[in-house]
Design an enzyme around this catalytic site. Sequence first.
Site, PDB file in Angstrom:
ATOM      1  CB  SER A 194      19.325   1.735 -24.617  1.00 41.55           C
ATOM      2  OG  SER A 194      19.751   2.922 -24.823  1.00 41.55           O
ATOM      3  CE1 TYR A 224     -25.420  13.508 -38.491  1.00 44.64           C
ATOM      4  CE2 TYR A 224     -25.690  15.809 -39.860  1.00 44.64           C
ATOM      5  CZ  TYR A 224     -24.934  14.428 -39.314  1.00 44.64           C
ATOM      6  OH  TYR A 224     -23.659  14.300 -39.931  1.00 44.64           O
ATOM      7  CE  LYS A 262      17.433   1.563 -19.284  1.00 42.68           C
ATOM      8  NZ  LYS A 262      17.362   2.914 -20.047  1.00 42.68           N
ATOM      9  CD  GLU A 316       8.752   2.862 -20.791  1.00 42.26           C
ATOM     10  OE1 GLU A 316       9.244   3.025 -19.865  1.00 42.26           O
ATOM     11  OE2 GLU A 316       9.092   2.466 -22.025  1.00 42.26           O
ATOM     12  CB  THR A 342      -0.945   0.234   1.409  1.00 40.42           C
ATOM     13  OG1 THR A 342      -0.073   0.128   2.620  1.00 40.42           O
ATOM     14  CG2 THR A 342      -1.932  -1.247   1.418  1.00 40.42           C
ATOM     15  CG  HIS A 343       0.519   4.513   1.389  1.00 33.94           C
ATOM     16  ND1 HIS A 343      -0.522   5.459   1.120  1.00 33.94           N
ATOM     17  CD2 HIS A 343      -0.231   3.555   2.205  1.00 33.94           C
ATOM     18  CE1 HIS A 343      -1.379   5.281   1.943  1.00 33.94           C
ATOM     19  NE2 HIS A 343      -1.264   4.150   2.676  1.00 33.94           N
TER      20      HIS A 343
HETATM   21  N1  ARG Z   1     -21.224  11.667 -42.997  1.00 28.89           N
HETATM   22  C1  ARG Z   1     -22.427  12.158 -41.993  1.00 28.89           C
HETATM   23  C2  ARG Z   1     -21.846  11.829 -40.507  1.00 28.89           C
HETATM   24  O1  ARG Z   1     -21.006  11.000 -40.494  1.00 28.89           O
HETATM   25  C3  ARG Z   1     -23.482  11.469 -42.389  1.00 28.89           C
HETATM   26  C4  ARG Z   1     -24.811  12.024 -42.070  1.00 28.89           C
HETATM   27  C5  ARG Z   1     -24.999  13.223 -42.849  1.00 28.89           C
HETATM   28  N2  ARG Z   1     -26.430  13.666 -42.988  1.00 28.89           N
HETATM   29  C6  ARG Z   1     -26.528  15.146 -43.254  1.00 28.89           C
HETATM   30  N3  ARG Z   1     -27.630  15.297 -43.413  1.00 28.89           N
HETATM   31  N4  ARG Z   1     -25.476  15.700 -43.648  1.00 28.89           N
HETATM   32  O2  ARG Z   1     -22.556  12.258 -39.740  1.00 28.89           O
END
Ligand code: ARG
Length: 464
Positions: free
Chosen positions: A280, A320, A286, A293, A158-159
């Site tokens: 290295s 959208y 090394k 990492e 721990t720690h």
């Molecule tokens: N290439 C667009 C996206 O990845 C697809 C949808 C586009 N729709 C639009 N009405 N421009 O989101």
Amino acid sequence: MESTKQLWGSRFSKSLDKKTNDFNSSLSFDCVLYKYDILGSIAHTKMLFEQNIISNEEKEKIINALNQILNEINEGKIQFDFEYEDIHTFIEKLLVDKIGDTGKKVHTARSRNDQVALDIRLYLKDEIRNIQKLLINLIKTLISMQDDNLETLMPGYTHLQRAQATTLSHHLGAYVEMFKRDKKRLDDTYSRVNILPLGACALCGTPHNIDRYKTAGYLGFDDICLNSMDAVSDRDFIIETLSSISLIMTHISRMAEEIIIWSSFEFKFVELDDSYSTGSSIMPQKKNPDIMELLRGKTGRIYGSLINILTVMKGLPLAYNKDMQEDKEPLFDSINTIKNSLFILPLVIKTMKINKDNMFNALKQGFIDATDIADYLVKKNLPFRDAHKVSGSIVSYCIKENKTISNLTTDEFKMFSPLFEDDIYEAIDFKNSINAKKVIGSPSIEAMKKVIEINKNWLKDNEV
Ligand code: ARG
């Protein structure tokens, strides 16, 4: 002038500026969705026919052409033309090139807005399962290492200070539990990814008599999105996936960090196999844990992607918005990174040499047996608080006298409490100390065997 490369050109009198077109296009990265775009279109076409929206002949023509396009892309016969706006536009263009006007019917009762949401969900359905398979493989590797190291004694920390004796099996078991939860978390995420958005169209559905449940059935979705605006607006399923992946990466990075520490000259608990370590260019002695990492470092990309998409989505008005095109690159990058990371980690750990002697020798310094002394006195009826004090005084005495607890004589022990007898040496023997911890979840061989058994059964119930 109407451009043939856009689906929306007729309203415009000029074609899009070249640089702007490149800036606007997502095809260079959403091309990875081609298979899902085509499979989605095939299911949609079948449904359109079932619902008497297109004829049998049209359906056959469209589906045959889509299958041909899928094969041709798979075989590298079609090159993506990045002047097209996105994968949906490009596939539709290929379809119309093959079968003319009939091809245009595929977009009945559909929009790219619901199409893109569909494609990503289909992609994630596959990729979540792929990630889970890799997680299960990692868990199996860890369990087999646990079986082999039930008696490999080492300090628990721990720690990052030596705390109590444990076994490598017990230590690795902690990671088994983390990765099991990661697997289950993805099951849960999957259940919310597995919902069909198609049929939402642009945002307000369609006047055509489509059957969304039919399409959902063809594509293996459990249910459909119940609000068409939500279906095209949200990307919470992406954020949730990235959050689940981020936690996997948290766990991987902790393991990577421990292996880096364990393989240092100071610890020498493990030695990485030559095939998974690097040298290295300047210091010939090394042997560097670069791979570990990198695993630790790649965690940053994945957290970055999560924050990226959270930020893109914050405050967006429904429905959208083109901002949402920015979801793809971080998502694809994260999926590739987590898959590569989960693939490589088991290879590295199962080939590393475990220096059992060094692990055991590390127990000898650091007063790891101090808690055992307290527990010994508690068994002789001393309250734990008092026992803790006695043990602390013994440690302080040892530091002053430059002694270890196990080297003290019975008389020296008795200086601190009359309760000490010869059986103290058994109580502080590391193996005895570990095996006295029989409570499930603790490191004794007995308790460990029970948990390993439980986890082997868990594996049977969690086949992917
Ligand atoms: N290439 C667009 C996206 O990845 C697809 C949808 C586009 N729709 C639009 N009405 N421009 O989101």
